[in-house]
Scaffold this motif. Structure first.
Motif, PDB file in Angstrom:
ATOM      1  N   LYS A 161      -7.667  -2.782   8.262  1.00  0.00           N
ATOM      2  CA  LYS A 161      -7.992  -1.422   7.836  1.00  0.00           C
ATOM      3  C   LYS A 161      -9.289  -0.926   8.465  1.00  0.00           C
ATOM      4  O   LYS A 161     -10.226  -1.710   8.679  1.00  0.00           O
ATOM      5  CB  LYS A 161      -8.115  -1.363   6.311  1.00  0.00           C
ATOM      6  CG  LYS A 161      -6.760  -1.454   5.635  1.00  0.00           C
ATOM      7  CD  LYS A 161      -6.848  -1.301   4.133  1.00  0.00           C
ATOM      8  CE  LYS A 161      -5.438  -1.295   3.536  1.00  0.00           C
ATOM      9  NZ  LYS A 161      -5.447  -1.328   2.082  1.00  0.00           N
ATOM     10  N   ARG A 166      -3.502  -7.460   6.166  1.00  0.00           N
ATOM     11  CA  ARG A 166      -3.455  -6.002   5.972  1.00  0.00           C
ATOM     12  C   ARG A 166      -4.853  -5.456   5.700  1.00  0.00           C
ATOM     13  O   ARG A 166      -5.230  -4.393   6.194  1.00  0.00           O
ATOM     14  CB  ARG A 166      -2.540  -5.655   4.797  1.00  0.00           C
ATOM     15  CG  ARG A 166      -1.102  -6.042   5.015  1.00  0.00           C
ATOM     16  CD  ARG A 166      -0.341  -4.930   5.688  1.00  0.00           C
ATOM     17  NE  ARG A 166       0.887  -5.444   6.275  1.00  0.00           N
ATOM     18  CZ  ARG A 166       1.758  -4.688   6.933  1.00  0.00           C
ATOM     19  NH1 ARG A 166       1.551  -3.402   7.083  1.00  0.00           N
ATOM     20  NH2 ARG A 166       2.838  -5.222   7.456  1.00  0.00           N
ATOM     21  N   ASP A 210       0.811  -1.228   0.000  1.00  0.00           N
ATOM     22  CA  ASP A 210       0.000   0.000   0.000  1.00  0.00           C
ATOM     23  C   ASP A 210       0.839   1.270   0.000  1.00  0.00           C
ATOM     24  O   ASP A 210       0.280   2.367  -0.081  1.00  0.00           O
ATOM     25  CB  ASP A 210      -0.914   0.020   1.239  1.00  0.00           C
ATOM     26  CG  ASP A 210      -2.078  -0.952   1.092  1.00  0.00           C
ATOM     27  OD1 ASP A 210      -2.496  -1.222  -0.050  1.00  0.00           O
ATOM     28  OD2 ASP A 210      -2.559  -1.444   2.132  1.00  0.00           O
TER      29      ASP A 210
END
Ligand SMILES: C[S@@+](CC[C@H](N)C(=O)[O-])C[C@H]1O[C@@H](n2cnc3c(N)ncnc32)[C@H](O)[C@@H]1O
Length: 224
Positions: A83, A79, A20
């Motif tokens: 978030k 991941r 990211d």
């Protein structure tokens, strides 16, 4: 330069740490184009196939979609799950080379973003995307433009642990392979486009500069 070649899964498990944040121009080029194909997703059931770190899934959930997100990389999924906004997303850990564990005709929109250059049996996956999509639904498939291979580029990143260029295994699919797979399984092509790096993107992202004017993204909008 020496390159580390890994299996697709191991490659993405390692890429997760920096996926990211590594200033990937392909991602920046792709996002608005995918949104144009998907249209307004408010209240719709959306499947994000090969969700990775949930880039599309999280945005689409924030836009009001009910999102199911599939990937086989535990590290990429970790991941995504971490978030903000991921709590309402149903994550599924699954290898796309096997039939999808999702019901027939259960999604209004399906997005498969930057995944199919890792898939050898394109018709197998496209058939599954068609199966899970409602008859009036739309499937958006984006992929790194095969012209990037002429520059020696396939999916790759610099591993922060080793400092070495690292490539998860890819398949050298051509544009005709993607179109043939769609047509073979009876999908209609509602949208087809190729996108090059323009001056704005090159100015915004240093990594894009050497590809100015070069095709970087291929996009299909498909209908069952
Ligand atoms: C370039 S990333 C794209 C992630 C996300 N769709 C995006 O656009 O940011 C490719 C993703 O496809 C996943 N992938 C590749 N082959 C797969 C397979 N056979 N089964 C499940 N996931 C796969 C990888 O784990 C990775 O997360």
């Amino acid at each position: 330069m020496a390159v580390d070649h890994l299996s697709t899964k191991e490659g993405y498990d390692r890429w997760a740490e920096v996926y990211d944040t590594d200033g990937n121009p392909l991602v920046a080029l792709e996002e608005p184009e995918v949104d144009r194909v998907l249209g307004d997703v408010t209240g719709l059931a959306v499947a994000d196939i090969g969700t990775g770190t949930g880039r599309h899934a999280v945005r689409l959930a924030a836009a009001g979609a009910r999102v199911t997100a599939v990937d086989f990389s535990e590290q990429m999924l970790a991941r995504a799950r971490a978030k903000a906004g991921a709590l309402d997303i149903a994550f599924v850990c699954h290898d796309l080379t096997h039939g999808l564990p999702l019901a027939d005709a259960s999604f209004d929109r399906v997005v498969c973003g930057l995944v199919v250059d890792h898939i050898a049996d394109l018709a197998g996956l496209f058939g599954e995307l068609k199966r899970i999509t409602r008859p009036d639904g739309i499937i958006a498939v984006s992929v790194m433009h095969p012209a990037m291979m002429l520059k020696g580029v396939q999916a790759r990143f610099t591993d922060p642990t080793t400092g070495r260029e690292t490539r998860p295994a890819s398949h050298p699919n051509q544009l005709s392979d993607y179109v043939r797979a769609a047509v073979t399984v009876g999908l209609g092509i509602a949208h087809i486009s190729e996108h090059a790096v323009d001056a704005e993107l090159a100015a915004r992202l240093p990594r894009a500069q050497k590809y100015l004017g070069w095709p970087m993204l291929f996009l299909l909008g498909l209908r069952p």
